[in-house]
Design an enzyme around this catalytic site. Sequence first.
Site, PDB file in Angstrom:
ATOM      1  N   ASP A 106      56.904  56.411  49.718  1.00  0.00           N
ATOM      2  CA  ASP A 106      57.807  56.193  50.856  1.00  0.00           C
ATOM      3  C   ASP A 106      58.709  57.405  51.111  1.00  0.00           C
ATOM      4  O   ASP A 106      59.748  57.298  51.740  1.00  0.00           O
ATOM      5  CB  ASP A 106      58.664  54.940  50.619  1.00  0.00           C
ATOM      6  CG  ASP A 106      59.418  55.004  49.302  1.00  0.00           C
ATOM      7  OD1 ASP A 106      59.203  55.971  48.526  1.00  0.00           O
ATOM      8  OD2 ASP A 106      60.224  54.091  49.042  1.00  0.00           O
ATOM      9  N   HIS A 147      49.558  86.740  52.597  1.00  0.00           N
ATOM     10  CA  HIS A 147      50.276  85.473  52.744  1.00  0.00           C
ATOM     11  C   HIS A 147      50.340  84.728  51.409  1.00  0.00           C
ATOM     12  O   HIS A 147      50.026  83.550  51.311  1.00  0.00           O
ATOM     13  CB  HIS A 147      49.631  84.603  53.838  1.00  0.00           C
ATOM     14  CG  HIS A 147      50.043  85.008  55.217  1.00  0.00           C
ATOM     15  ND1 HIS A 147      49.545  84.432  56.361  1.00  0.00           N
ATOM     16  CD2 HIS A 147      50.920  85.934  55.649  1.00  0.00           C
ATOM     17  CE1 HIS A 147      50.090  85.001  57.425  1.00  0.00           C
ATOM     18  NE2 HIS A 147      50.937  85.922  57.020  1.00  0.00           N
ATOM     19  N   ASP A 151      58.646  88.095  52.393  1.00  0.00           N
ATOM     20  CA  ASP A 151      58.492  87.796  53.818  1.00  0.00           C
ATOM     21  C   ASP A 151      59.047  86.398  53.997  1.00  0.00           C
ATOM     22  O   ASP A 151      58.403  85.414  53.612  1.00  0.00           O
ATOM     23  CB  ASP A 151      57.007  87.887  54.192  1.00  0.00           C
ATOM     24  CG  ASP A 151      56.745  87.638  55.674  1.00  0.00           C
ATOM     25  OD1 ASP A 151      57.652  87.145  56.374  1.00  0.00           O
ATOM     26  OD2 ASP A 151      55.617  87.933  56.115  1.00  0.00           O
ATOM     27  N   ASP A 205      61.872  86.072  61.265  1.00  0.00           N
ATOM     28  CA  ASP A 205      60.722  86.480  60.452  1.00  0.00           C
ATOM     29  C   ASP A 205      60.976  87.901  59.953  1.00  0.00           C
ATOM     30  O   ASP A 205      60.843  88.862  60.712  1.00  0.00           O
ATOM     31  CB  ASP A 205      59.468  86.403  61.344  1.00  0.00           C
ATOM     32  CG  ASP A 205      58.179  86.645  60.581  1.00  0.00           C
ATOM     33  OD1 ASP A 205      58.237  86.832  59.355  1.00  0.00           O
ATOM     34  OD2 ASP A 205      57.113  86.646  61.228  1.00  0.00           O
ATOM     35  N   HIS A 248      45.980  93.990  59.081  1.00  0.00           N
ATOM     36  CA  HIS A 248      46.477  92.936  59.968  1.00  0.00           C
ATOM     37  C   HIS A 248      47.106  93.541  61.215  1.00  0.00           C
ATOM     38  O   HIS A 248      47.246  94.772  61.329  1.00  0.00           O
ATOM     39  CB  HIS A 248      47.458  92.010  59.231  1.00  0.00           C
ATOM     40  CG  HIS A 248      48.690  92.686  58.675  1.00  0.00           C
ATOM     41  ND1 HIS A 248      49.745  93.088  59.472  1.00  0.00           N
ATOM     42  CD2 HIS A 248      49.035  93.007  57.405  1.00  0.00           C
ATOM     43  CE1 HIS A 248      50.684  93.609  58.707  1.00  0.00           C
ATOM     44  NE2 HIS A 248      50.279  93.589  57.448  1.00  0.00           N
ATOM     45  N   HIS A 268      53.637  89.666  66.418  1.00  0.00           N
ATOM     46  CA  HIS A 268      53.292  88.445  67.161  1.00  0.00           C
ATOM     47  C   HIS A 268      54.537  87.986  67.893  1.00  0.00           C
ATOM     48  O   HIS A 268      55.670  88.302  67.493  1.00  0.00           O
ATOM     49  CB  HIS A 268      52.786  87.361  66.193  1.00  0.00           C
ATOM     50  CG  HIS A 268      53.669  87.160  64.983  1.00  0.00           C
ATOM     51  ND1 HIS A 268      54.793  86.380  65.014  1.00  0.00           N
ATOM     52  CD2 HIS A 268      53.624  87.693  63.735  1.00  0.00           C
ATOM     53  CE1 HIS A 268      55.378  86.405  63.822  1.00  0.00           C
ATOM     54  NE2 HIS A 268      54.703  87.206  63.031  1.00  0.00           N
ATOM     55  N   HIS A 318      54.655  82.025  64.815  1.00  0.00           N
ATOM     56  CA  HIS A 318      53.609  82.676  65.608  1.00  0.00           C
ATOM     57  C   HIS A 318      53.673  81.977  66.962  1.00  0.00           C
ATOM     58  O   HIS A 318      53.014  80.961  67.190  1.00  0.00           O
ATOM     59  CB  HIS A 318      52.239  82.539  64.939  1.00  0.00           C
ATOM     60  CG  HIS A 318      52.166  83.254  63.619  1.00  0.00           C
ATOM     61  ND1 HIS A 318      51.239  82.972  62.661  1.00  0.00           N
ATOM     62  CD2 HIS A 318      52.920  84.263  63.106  1.00  0.00           C
ATOM     63  CE1 HIS A 318      51.421  83.764  61.610  1.00  0.00           C
ATOM     64  NE2 HIS A 318      52.454  84.557  61.856  1.00  0.00           N
ATOM     65  N   GLU A 349      55.667  94.616  62.275  1.00  0.00           N
ATOM     66  CA  GLU A 349      55.490  94.434  60.837  1.00  0.00           C
ATOM     67  C   GLU A 349      54.304  95.190  60.244  1.00  0.00           C
ATOM     68  O   GLU A 349      53.395  94.589  59.682  1.00  0.00           O
ATOM     69  CB  GLU A 349      55.350  92.945  60.525  1.00  0.00           C
ATOM     70  CG  GLU A 349      54.340  92.192  61.384  1.00  0.00           C
ATOM     71  CD  GLU A 349      54.264  90.703  61.008  1.00  0.00           C
ATOM     72  OE1 GLU A 349      53.996  90.426  59.834  1.00  0.00           O
ATOM     73  OE2 GLU A 349      54.472  89.854  61.889  1.00  0.00           O
ATOM     74  N   TYR A 401      48.799  98.135  51.744  1.00  0.00           N
ATOM     75  CA  TYR A 401      48.585  97.260  50.591  1.00  0.00           C
ATOM     76  C   TYR A 401      47.507  97.847  49.697  1.00  0.00           C
ATOM     77  O   TYR A 401      46.339  97.874  50.078  1.00  0.00           O
ATOM     78  CB  TYR A 401      48.164  95.861  51.070  1.00  0.00           C
ATOM     79  CG  TYR A 401      49.067  95.334  52.162  1.00  0.00           C
ATOM     80  CD1 TYR A 401      50.237  94.633  51.855  1.00  0.00           C
ATOM     81  CD2 TYR A 401      48.774  95.574  53.515  1.00  0.00           C
ATOM     82  CE1 TYR A 401      51.082  94.173  52.865  1.00  0.00           C
ATOM     83  CE2 TYR A 401      49.610  95.120  54.519  1.00  0.00           C
ATOM     84  CZ  TYR A 401      50.763  94.423  54.191  1.00  0.00           C
ATOM     85  OH  TYR A 401      51.587  93.980  55.191  1.00  0.00           O
ATOM     86  N   ARG A 406      55.431  95.960  53.202  1.00  0.00           N
ATOM     87  CA  ARG A 406      55.491  95.550  54.613  1.00  0.00           C
ATOM     88  C   ARG A 406      56.955  95.587  55.014  1.00  0.00           C
ATOM     89  O   ARG A 406      57.822  95.192  54.225  1.00  0.00           O
ATOM     90  CB  ARG A 406      54.895  94.143  54.813  1.00  0.00           C
ATOM     91  CG  ARG A 406      55.003  93.634  56.243  1.00  0.00           C
ATOM     92  CD  ARG A 406      54.008  92.512  56.571  1.00  0.00           C
ATOM     93  NE  ARG A 406      54.278  91.250  55.923  1.00  0.00           N
ATOM     94  CZ  ARG A 406      53.532  90.712  54.961  1.00  0.00           C
ATOM     95  NH1 ARG A 406      52.472  91.355  54.507  1.00  0.00           N
ATOM     96  NH2 ARG A 406      53.842  89.540  54.422  1.00  0.00           N
ATOM     97  N   GLU A 413      59.235  94.287  58.214  1.00  0.00           N
ATOM     98  CA  GLU A 413      59.117  93.449  59.418  1.00  0.00           C
ATOM     99  C   GLU A 413      60.485  93.146  60.009  1.00  0.00           C
ATOM    100  O   GLU A 413      61.385  92.674  59.314  1.00  0.00           O
ATOM    101  CB  GLU A 413      58.422  92.126  59.055  1.00  0.00           C
ATOM    102  CG  GLU A 413      58.352  91.152  60.226  1.00  0.00           C
ATOM    103  CD  GLU A 413      57.509  89.917  59.939  1.00  0.00           C
ATOM    104  OE1 GLU A 413      57.395  89.532  58.758  1.00  0.00           O
ATOM    105  OE2 GLU A 413      56.961  89.352  60.897  1.00  0.00           O
TER     106      GLU A 413
HETATM  107  N1  GLY Z   1      55.573  85.417  58.104  1.00  0.00           N
HETATM  108  C1  GLY Z   1      54.265  85.464  58.584  1.00  0.00           C
HETATM  109  C2  GLY Z   1      54.093  86.617  59.450  1.00  0.00           C
HETATM  110  O1  GLY Z   1      54.792  87.598  59.293  1.00  0.00           O
HETATM  111  O2  GLY Z   1      53.321  86.601  60.345  1.00  0.00           O
HETATM  112 MN    MN Z   2      55.534  87.989  61.233  1.00  0.00          MN
HETATM  113 MN    MN Z   3      56.676  87.595  58.267  1.00  0.00          MN
END
Ligand code: GLY
Ligand code: MN
Ligand code: MN
Length: 454
Positions: free
Chosen positions: A51, A255, A272, A283, A364, A368, A375, A398, A402, A422, A424
């Site tokens: 519950d 991720h 991140d 983000d 990547h 976004h 996203h 970002e 890597y 990274r 961002e």
């Molecule tokens: N935090 C996920 C991204 O940077 O897209």
């Molecule tokens: Mn992002």
């Molecule tokens: Mn991110």
Amino acid sequence: MFTEVFADLPPAPAPLSAEEFRSRQDRLTSGLSTDTLLIVPSPPERVHSNDVHYRYRTSSDLLYLTGWEDPDATAYAVHKDGAWRWGLFVQPKDTLMEIWEGRRPGIEGALAKGIVDEAHSAQDVSSVLAPLIDSCKVVMLRRGVNNEVDALVDAHVLGRSRARQRHGTGPITIEDPSSRLSELRLRKTEAEVAWMRHASNISARAHVAAMRMPPSGLNERHLQAVIEGAFVYGGASGWAYPSIVGCGENATILHYTVNDSPCAEGDIVLIDAGAEVHGYASDITRSWPVGGRFNDAQREIYSIVLAAQEAAIAECKVGRPSDAPHAAARRVLAEGLIALGVIDQALEDALDADHGQLAQWYMHGTGHWLGLDVHDVGVYSPGGAARPFESGMVITVEPGLYFGAWRPDVTCPERYANIGIRIEDDVLITDDGPVVLTADCPKTIEEIEAIMGS
Ligand code: GLY
Ligand code: MN
Ligand code: MN
């Protein structure tokens, strides 16, 4: 530990006003034919176990149109007596439920906010909506959000009697409002930007709190705990997406969310993590060495990623195509890796989509849309070509590199083994150029080392 970090947090903006929601509603309905019934459902609560439920997060479309955050809500718009009328189903007042779970604004509360013209109990969705469905021609509904609402609409649209079909009465089609809503949500209003800036301010301070953690005995989960505790301390509802906290080789997993490994002094940690405030996401990624001093190899990679990010941010200008930041970042990253001898191709070859070596270390996109979803909605290339940036859009920037020494698919340069960087930030497009909403988060090597040494 948070008091000091949050001492200079600017105050939260004014709550989003009824006029703000009315204006969003008007912009949506102004494009609809008047024989449309628009329904905006919310997802049901999800069971965690027995519950116990997960923390409730309603639909971003519903938040956008009404700001209503509680479960069991459904909004609708119908054209009546020459005007669009908006309605909202909400949890009704219920003393027993309120004793157990908390106070409810109820129908009266929904009306008092001035965000809709009519409000009803969530228990009356079928009885109120059924006749509205029967008397419209088009039902606009995003399917898959709430099965009960889908079933109600199906029963009335697909189950229209032959007689009614012959006479052309009753709903004929179900259309998805998502593309219209995403076009609206893509361009943020000033009030939305204020809340996104606030979410960014909280997140920036949470990252600083993590940077200040002493390195001895540090585990990824300690950093996650500090970051997420800081989100709540700062006034956020929590994270906007599960926090990524990776030390050592985990920093090279894009991720990674396991967050339970020890952090060895000298290793890079990549965090991140971003807070959510009234549904608005931030983000941020920062990458720094546990212990606070970048070694030469880390410094080399960090400097390239930072230069790439700055080049990409400079492309976040009105009129530039939305893929310009990615192209700029890739170019700087490739140039940097060629200079270090990591890539042994000429620049244009290194950037090539099929055989370029850059993709081994940067796999990547560079950003976004950001808003009520991390996203966020919004088509990047309507009609095939990247859309030009407009004032009011918010995009993340970002880039990263890597060097996963664990990867069987590449030969990782030893000097850079398990360095994952990274960087961002969240960038608002304005007529006066890019505005970095997350600018309070330290980013240069000097800034980061100064904080970690303090
Ligand atoms: N935090 C996920 C991204 O940077 O897209
Ligand atoms: Mn992002
Ligand atoms: Mn991110």
